[in-house]
Scaffold this motif. Structure first.
Motif, PDB file in Angstrom:
ATOM      1  N   CYS A   1      62.186   7.305  19.053  1.00 59.66           N
ATOM      2  CA  CYS A   1      61.769   8.704  18.903  1.00 59.66           C
ATOM      3  C   CYS A   1      62.735   9.650  19.605  1.00 59.66           C
ATOM      4  O   CYS A   1      63.073  10.715  19.078  1.00 59.66           O
ATOM      5  CB  CYS A   1      60.361   8.890  19.458  1.00 59.66           C
ATOM      6  SG  CYS A   1      59.069   8.045  18.513  1.00 59.66           S
ATOM      7  N   GLY A   2      63.191   9.260  20.795  1.00 58.37           N
ATOM      8  CA  GLY A   2      64.146  10.089  21.520  1.00 58.37           C
ATOM      9  C   GLY A   2      65.457  10.252  20.769  1.00 58.37           C
ATOM     10  O   GLY A   2      66.046  11.342  20.743  1.00 58.37           O
ATOM     11  N   LEU A   3      65.929   9.180  20.147  1.00 58.84           N
ATOM     12  CA  LEU A   3      67.158   9.252  19.355  1.00 58.84           C
ATOM     13  C   LEU A   3      66.987  10.188  18.156  1.00 58.84           C
ATOM     14  O   LEU A   3      67.888  10.980  17.838  1.00 58.84           O
ATOM     15  CB  LEU A   3      67.563   7.861  18.880  1.00 58.84           C
ATOM     16  CG  LEU A   3      68.131   6.913  19.941  1.00 58.84           C
ATOM     17  CD1 LEU A   3      68.357   5.527  19.345  1.00 58.84           C
ATOM     18  CD2 LEU A   3      69.442   7.458  20.506  1.00 58.84           C
ATOM     19  N   LEU A   4      65.839  10.111  17.498  1.00 64.67           N
ATOM     20  CA  LEU A   4      65.579  10.997  16.363  1.00 64.67           C
ATOM     21  C   LEU A   4      65.574  12.456  16.789  1.00 64.67           C
ATOM     22  O   LEU A   4      66.190  13.309  16.130  1.00 64.67           O
ATOM     23  CB  LEU A   4      64.245  10.637  15.712  1.00 64.67           C
ATOM     24  CG  LEU A   4      64.202   9.340  14.900  1.00 64.67           C
ATOM     25  CD1 LEU A   4      62.791   9.088  14.385  1.00 64.67           C
ATOM     26  CD2 LEU A   4      65.180   9.393  13.738  1.00 64.67           C
ATOM     27  N   TRP A   5      64.896  12.774  17.891  1.00 62.78           N
ATOM     28  CA  TRP A   5      64.879  14.152  18.389  1.00 62.78           C
ATOM     29  C   TRP A   5      66.295  14.619  18.715  1.00 62.78           C
ATOM     30  O   TRP A   5      66.688  15.749  18.376  1.00 62.78           O
ATOM     31  CB  TRP A   5      63.999  14.254  19.639  1.00 62.78           C
ATOM     32  CG  TRP A   5      62.536  14.299  19.369  1.00 62.78           C
ATOM     33  CD1 TRP A   5      61.610  13.333  19.638  1.00 62.78           C
ATOM     34  CD2 TRP A   5      61.800  15.374  18.771  1.00 62.78           C
ATOM     35  NE1 TRP A   5      60.361  13.721  19.244  1.00 62.78           N
ATOM     36  CE2 TRP A   5      60.443  14.967  18.718  1.00 62.78           C
ATOM     37  CE3 TRP A   5      62.149  16.626  18.287  1.00 62.78           C
ATOM     38  CZ2 TRP A   5      59.438  15.785  18.191  1.00 62.78           C
ATOM     39  CZ3 TRP A   5      61.147  17.445  17.755  1.00 62.78           C
ATOM     40  CH2 TRP A   5      59.823  17.024  17.711  1.00 62.78           C
ATOM     41  N   THR A   6      67.069  13.771  19.364  1.00 65.05           N
ATOM     42  CA  THR A   6      68.441  14.137  19.738  1.00 65.05           C
ATOM     43  C   THR A   6      69.291  14.427  18.505  1.00 65.05           C
ATOM     44  O   THR A   6      70.038  15.416  18.453  1.00 65.05           O
ATOM     45  CB  THR A   6      69.086  13.002  20.558  1.00 65.05           C
ATOM     46  OG1 THR A   6      68.300  12.763  21.734  1.00 65.05           O
ATOM     47  CG2 THR A   6      70.503  13.383  20.972  1.00 65.05           C
ATOM     48  N   ILE A   7      69.178  13.576  17.491  1.00 61.27           N
ATOM     49  CA  ILE A   7      69.976  13.747  16.269  1.00 61.27           C
ATOM     50  C   ILE A   7      69.615  15.043  15.559  1.00 61.27           C
ATOM     51  O   ILE A   7      70.497  15.847  15.201  1.00 61.27           O
ATOM     52  CB  ILE A   7      69.769  12.544  15.332  1.00 61.27           C
ATOM     53  CG1 ILE A   7      70.410  11.290  15.933  1.00 61.27           C
ATOM     54  CG2 ILE A   7      70.364  12.830  13.949  1.00 61.27           C
ATOM     55  CD1 ILE A   7      70.071  10.016  15.190  1.00 61.27           C
ATOM     56  N   PHE A   8      68.330  15.292  15.357  1.00 61.51           N
ATOM     57  CA  PHE A   8      67.923  16.471  14.583  1.00 61.51           C
ATOM     58  C   PHE A   8      68.173  17.772  15.332  1.00 61.51           C
ATOM     59  O   PHE A   8      68.582  18.771  14.731  1.00 61.51           O
ATOM     60  CB  PHE A   8      66.453  16.356  14.183  1.00 61.51           C
ATOM     61  CG  PHE A   8      66.212  15.339  13.117  1.00 61.51           C
ATOM     62  CD1 PHE A   8      66.868  15.427  11.899  1.00 61.51           C
ATOM     63  CD2 PHE A   8      65.352  14.283  13.311  1.00 61.51           C
ATOM     64  CE1 PHE A   8      66.665  14.481  10.907  1.00 61.51           C
ATOM     65  CE2 PHE A   8      65.135  13.337  12.328  1.00 61.51           C
ATOM     66  CZ  PHE A   8      65.803  13.447  11.118  1.00 61.51           C
ATOM     67  N   ILE A   9      67.943  17.777  16.638  1.00 65.38           N
ATOM     68  CA  ILE A   9      68.222  18.986  17.419  1.00 65.38           C
ATOM     69  C   ILE A   9      69.717  19.274  17.433  1.00 65.38           C
ATOM     70  O   ILE A   9      70.153  20.426  17.294  1.00 65.38           O
ATOM     71  CB  ILE A   9      67.670  18.843  18.852  1.00 65.38           C
ATOM     72  CG1 ILE A   9      66.135  18.832  18.819  1.00 65.38           C
ATOM     73  CG2 ILE A   9      68.164  19.972  19.738  1.00 65.38           C
ATOM     74  CD1 ILE A   9      65.494  18.555  20.167  1.00 65.38           C
ATOM     75  N   SER A  10      70.536  18.232  17.568  1.00 62.85           N
ATOM     76  CA  SER A  10      71.991  18.410  17.567  1.00 62.85           C
ATOM     77  C   SER A  10      72.479  18.942  16.217  1.00 62.85           C
ATOM     78  O   SER A  10      73.313  19.864  16.161  1.00 62.85           O
ATOM     79  CB  SER A  10      72.690  17.087  17.892  1.00 62.85           C
ATOM     80  OG  SER A  10      72.310  16.612  19.164  1.00 62.85           O
ATOM     81  N   LEU A  11      71.972  18.388  15.122  1.00 63.65           N
ATOM     82  CA  LEU A  11      72.359  18.860  13.793  1.00 63.65           C
ATOM     83  C   LEU A  11      71.943  20.305  13.577  1.00 63.65           C
ATOM     84  O   LEU A  11      72.698  21.106  12.996  1.00 63.65           O
ATOM     85  CB  LEU A  11      71.728  17.977  12.715  1.00 63.65           C
ATOM     86  CG  LEU A  11      72.306  16.571  12.553  1.00 63.65           C
ATOM     87  CD1 LEU A  11      71.480  15.767  11.553  1.00 63.65           C
ATOM     88  CD2 LEU A  11      73.765  16.634  12.104  1.00 63.65           C
ATOM     89  N   CYS A  12      70.756  20.650  14.050  1.00 63.65           N
ATOM     90  CA  CYS A  12      70.273  22.017  13.879  1.00 63.65           C
ATOM     91  C   CYS A  12      71.109  23.002  14.694  1.00 63.65           C
ATOM     92  O   CYS A  12      71.451  24.092  14.216  1.00 63.65           O
ATOM     93  CB  CYS A  12      68.807  22.103  14.283  1.00 63.65           C
ATOM     94  SG  CYS A  12      68.028  23.667  13.866  1.00 63.65           S
ATOM     95  N   LEU A  13      71.453  22.627  15.918  1.00 68.41           N
ATOM     96  CA  LEU A  13      72.300  23.490  16.748  1.00 68.41           C
ATOM     97  C   LEU A  13      73.670  23.677  16.108  1.00 68.41           C
ATOM     98  O   LEU A  13      74.209  24.792  16.083  1.00 68.41           O
ATOM     99  CB  LEU A  13      72.438  22.890  18.148  1.00 68.41           C
ATOM    100  CG  LEU A  13      71.211  22.985  19.058  1.00 68.41           C
ATOM    101  CD1 LEU A  13      71.466  22.224  20.361  1.00 68.41           C
ATOM    102  CD2 LEU A  13      70.881  24.446  19.360  1.00 68.41           C
ATOM    103  N   PHE A  14      74.228  22.601  15.585  1.00 66.92           N
ATOM    104  CA  PHE A  14      75.536  22.688  14.937  1.00 66.92           C
ATOM    105  C   PHE A  14      75.475  23.612  13.727  1.00 66.92           C
ATOM    106  O   PHE A  14      76.351  24.460  13.532  1.00 66.92           O
ATOM    107  CB  PHE A  14      75.992  21.289  14.516  1.00 66.92           C
ATOM    108  CG  PHE A  14      77.285  21.289  13.741  1.00 66.92           C
ATOM    109  CD1 PHE A  14      78.504  21.415  14.396  1.00 66.92           C
ATOM    110  CD2 PHE A  14      77.274  21.179  12.350  1.00 66.92           C
ATOM    111  CE1 PHE A  14      79.696  21.422  13.683  1.00 66.92           C
ATOM    112  CE2 PHE A  14      78.450  21.179  11.628  1.00 66.92           C
ATOM    113  CZ  PHE A  14      79.674  21.306  12.301  1.00 66.92           C
TER     114      PHE A  14
END
Length: 307
Positions: free
Chosen positions: A136-149
């Protein structure tokens, strides 16, 4: 010549605005009630932490975050957005991150069930609450990073009308949302669901209780898949149709009707906020009973097949 689907030129636009204002209120209320009950049970009533509990709580948090954006969405539908670009960008980011977080959490739950039913011996090794938390932590990290980018690099946003697309050129990330954000999870979810159903129906049941447990599990898995398709397929079809229409410079008539379809489909997708609670909490007791019984059956059968 660019066309503005939000300008009111379309006679159906006023009806659509009224529909959006009235339809989101019951969804918001039902979402709050069902998710609050589910969160209370999973956080306060259950004593043992399991990987399923971790995934369920993660799904509830994601759905509650989506619900947080609904009052601002209603405000945007009722009047011109005057709360600032920063808040609009933040709310849209919260919305998209949690939409796809919900989709992928549902997919992970299906994978977890698939391994537990199809490969029960392996499930004992890889399934644990800490490992589920890491996923779950990896999923949150990936989606938040993509959204910020996307937020920092995109110049496609206009915030005169928040939560509504007002530009006439296609979003470059639309295909990514459709292919990676929906089609890939749909394929995984469908594969896992069909394999689980096939495995359950292919086992010999020793008693009537075993047969009833199989039927319960099959009904739950089928319902989860149907709800996922009903909620998320239309909106992604709409994203794809809008991308094609804007890329090919389609007529204003076509764009306006796609615009209305996307808004109706978005509403259907947002209904997933309370349908998740029904599918994953209110049937959780029945699934746990069937799941526990079936695991014991499959464990014994695998042990006898592999002495």
């Amino acid at each position: 010549m660019p066309c503005n689907s939000t300008s009111g030129g379309n006679p159906l636009e006023g009806t659509l605005q009224l529909l959006k204002l009235t339809a989101y209120v019951p969804v918001f209320a039902l979402g709050l009630i069902f998710n609050a009950l589910a969160l209370w049970v999973f956080c306060c009533k259950l004593k043992q932490w399991t990987e399923s509990r971790v995934y369920m709580i993660n799904l509830i948090i994601s759905d509650c975050s989506l619900l947080f954006t609904f009052p601002f969405r209603l405000y945007s539908y009722s009047s011109r957005w005057d709360l600032g670009n920063g808040l609009c960008v933040g709310l849209m980011s919260v919305y998209f991150v949690n939409t796809y977080m919900s989709i992928f959490t549902i997919t992970i739950i299906a994978v977890h069930r698939y391994i537990a039913i199809k490969h029960p011996l392996k499930a004992k090794w890889w399934s644990s609450p800490p490992k589920a938390t890491i996923v779950c932590g990896l999923l949150w990290t990936i989606f938040i990073s993509l959204c910020l980018f996307e937020t920092l690099t995109s110049k496609d946003f206009e915030h005169r009308l928040c939560f509504q697309k007002t530009t006439t050129h296609p979003f470059k990330t639309a295909l990514m949302f459709v292919c990676i954000g929906f089609v890939l999870p749909l394929l995984i979810l469908s594969f896992c669901s069909f394999q689980i159903i096939r495995t359950l129906k292919g086992k010999d049941n020793a008693s009537l209780q075993d047969e009833q447990a199989v039927k319960k599990a099959v009904h739950i898995i089928t319902a989860n898949l149907i709800v996922f398709i009903i909620c998320f397929l239309p909106v992604h079809v709409g994203y794809l149709a809008r991308f094609i229409a804007e890329s090919t410079d389609a007529s204003c008539y076509v764009r306006q009707h796609i615009h209305m379809f996307v808004h109706v489909a978005t509403y259907m997708a947002n209904c997933n906020c309370f349908l998740d609670a029904i599918c994953y909490y209110f049937v959780a007791k029945e699934f746990r009973e069937a799941y526990a019984l079936l695991q014991n059956i499959l464990w014994l059968q695998n042990c006898s097949d592999n002495p």
